[in-house]
Design a protein around this motif. Structure first.
Motif, PDB file in Angstrom:
ATOM      1  N   ARG A   2      39.127  61.673  42.310  1.00 18.45           N
ATOM      2  CA  ARG A   2      38.530  61.125  43.533  1.00 18.45           C
ATOM      3  C   ARG A   2      39.635  60.601  44.446  1.00 18.45           C
ATOM      4  N   PRO A   3      39.384  60.574  45.762  1.00 19.08           N
ATOM      5  CA  PRO A   3      40.358  59.912  46.635  1.00 19.08           C
ATOM      6  C   PRO A   3      40.422  58.420  46.313  1.00 19.08           C
ATOM      7  N   ALA A   4      41.574  57.810  46.490  1.00 16.91           N
ATOM      8  CA  ALA A   4      41.753  56.386  46.215  1.00 16.91           C
ATOM      9  C   ALA A   4      40.679  55.551  46.920  1.00 16.91           C
ATOM     10  N   ALA A   5      40.144  54.580  46.213  1.00 10.33           N
ATOM     11  CA  ALA A   5      39.073  53.745  46.775  1.00 10.33           C
ATOM     12  C   ALA A   5      39.596  52.882  47.925  1.00 10.33           C
ATOM     13  N   VAL A   6      38.749  52.686  48.936  1.00  8.89           N
ATOM     14  CA  VAL A   6      39.131  51.772  50.017  1.00  8.89           C
ATOM     15  C   VAL A   6      38.991  50.338  49.510  1.00  8.89           C
ATOM     16  N   PHE A   7      39.964  49.535  49.783  1.00 12.40           N
ATOM     17  CA  PHE A   7      39.918  48.127  49.388  1.00 12.40           C
ATOM     18  C   PHE A   7      40.924  47.367  50.245  1.00 12.40           C
ATOM     19  N   ASP A   8      40.435  46.800  51.334  1.00  8.72           N
ATOM     20  CA  ASP A   8      41.292  46.023  52.225  1.00  8.72           C
ATOM     21  C   ASP A   8      41.351  44.607  51.661  1.00  8.72           C
ATOM     22  N   HIS A   9      42.317  44.406  50.765  1.00 12.50           N
ATOM     23  CA  HIS A   9      42.418  43.215  49.923  1.00 12.50           C
ATOM     24  C   HIS A   9      42.050  41.892  50.621  1.00 12.50           C
ATOM     25  N   ASP A  10      42.832  41.502  51.592  1.00 11.32           N
ATOM     26  CA  ASP A  10      42.620  40.179  52.196  1.00 11.32           C
ATOM     27  C   ASP A  10      41.340  40.126  53.029  1.00 11.32           C
ATOM     28  N   LEU A  11      41.100  41.193  53.791  1.00  9.20           N
ATOM     29  CA  LEU A  11      39.894  41.228  54.620  1.00  9.20           C
ATOM     30  C   LEU A  11      38.652  41.199  53.729  1.00  9.20           C
ATOM     31  N   HIS A  12      38.687  41.985  52.640  1.00 10.15           N
ATOM     32  CA  HIS A  12      37.574  42.021  51.694  1.00 10.15           C
ATOM     33  C   HIS A  12      37.267  40.630  51.152  1.00 10.15           C
ATOM     34  N   ASN A  13      38.306  39.953  50.686  1.00  5.45           N
ATOM     35  CA  ASN A  13      38.092  38.666  50.024  1.00  5.45           C
ATOM     36  C   ASN A  13      37.696  37.575  51.001  1.00  5.45           C
ATOM     37  N   GLU A  14      38.144  37.736  52.239  1.00  7.36           N
ATOM     38  CA  GLU A  14      37.746  36.806  53.285  1.00  7.36           C
ATOM     39  C   GLU A  14      36.266  37.001  53.620  1.00  7.36           C
ATOM     40  N   THR A  15      35.888  38.258  53.869  1.00  9.68           N
ATOM     41  CA  THR A  15      34.501  38.563  54.230  1.00  9.68           C
ATOM     42  C   THR A  15      33.554  38.191  53.094  1.00  9.68           C
TER      43      THR A  15
END
Ligand code: HEC
Ligand code: HEC
Ligand code: HEC
Ligand code: HEC
Length: 132
Positions: free
Chosen positions: A45-58
């Motif tokens: 599979r293509p690498a999963a999207v995970f915008d680390h800081d934005l994710h954890n902030e949201t």
């Protein structure tokens, strides 16, 4: 013309320097926007999207150890974090008696179980494994 470009470049570098000074030092995963898949030997599979800081902030997750846990004698050690250790250092690729939670499962269980629990965040394969 050349001078103009040089000026723009200088202003740009000056601004990024200043913004770096004011950026939050605690956010150390800030360069991650997609998962690093180098621990897997073959990708399906293509690498999963995970915008680390934005994710954890949201998602409003303040405790790093919610994901970056430390275990001892079959239990999570409270108030300790393994944020500088990649998951793959502890979770090997293949399941075995000493590795009950192989790497791909470790990610899926951690990511998906919270999305199920909170009723937020993606659950479908293609929502995380988005094509580039
Ligand atoms: C929702 C889960 C989650 C939370 C919460 C979280 N992280 Fe992460 N973080 C990850 C994942 C997943 C990676 C990628 C790890 C990997 O590829 O092995 C990562 C990577 C990192 C990395 C890079 C480490 C490396 O091996 O390259 C750092 C540094 C980091 N996180 C720091 C933090 C800090 C500091 C916090 C708390 C402010 C935090 N993280 C909270 C999931 C999380
Ligand atoms: C310092 C070693 C270490 C690191 C780093 C680590 N783990 Fe673990 N993890 C363990 C141990 C030990 C267990 C207990 C089961 C086992 O032995 O595999 C565990 C259990 C789990 C479990 C099952 C229990 C639970 O909490 O739901 C999941 C899911 C998991 N890890 C995901 C991750 C992910 C994702 C990362 C990276 C963000 C990560 N782990 C980083 C050592 C680690
Ligand atoms: C502790 C809870 C928790 C964990 C663990 C978690 N998520 Fe989430 N995630 C959320 C919540 C909550 C949202 C919804 C945020 C919002 O939009 O309100 C979300 C949203 C997302 C989204 C939608 C876009 C975005 O960034 O907001 C993606 C993609 C995502 N998660 C990927 C992941 C991946 C990949 C992992 C595992 C490495 C993971 N999540 C682990 C709670 C979690
Ligand atoms: C919440 C996000 C999320 C969802 C939903 C999700 N995955 Fe993943 N998956 C990950 C993360 C994070 C990894 C580890 C790094 C990577 O490959 O991106 C991973 C790794 C994998 C891997 C191992 C690496 C590879 O490419 O071979 C496979 C296979 C995989 N996922 C298949 C699936 C399938 C099939 C589904 C749907 C049934 C699915 N995933 C749903 C986040 C997700």
């Amino acid at each position: 013309m050349k001078i103009k470009i040089l000026m723009i470049a200088l202003i740009f570098f000056a601004c990024s320097g200043i913004s770096m000074l004011f950026s939050d030092q605690a956010d150390a995963g800030d360069d991650i926007v997609r998962m690093d898949t180098s621990a897997f030997d073959r990708l399906r599979r293509p690498a999963a999207v995970f915008d680390h800081d934005l994710h954890n902030e949201t998602a409003q997750i303040d405790d790093c150890a919610v994901c970056h846990h430390v275990w001892e004698n079959g239990e999570i050690v409270p108030d300790e974090s393994s944020e500088d250790t990649p998951c793959s250092d502890c979770h090997g690729l293949t399941e075995g008696p000493n590795n009950p939670m192989p790497l791909a499962n470790a990610f899926h269980v951690q990511c998906r179980s919270c999305h199920i629990k909170t009723g937020k965040g993606p659950l479908l394969c293609a929502e995380c494994h988005q094509k580039y």
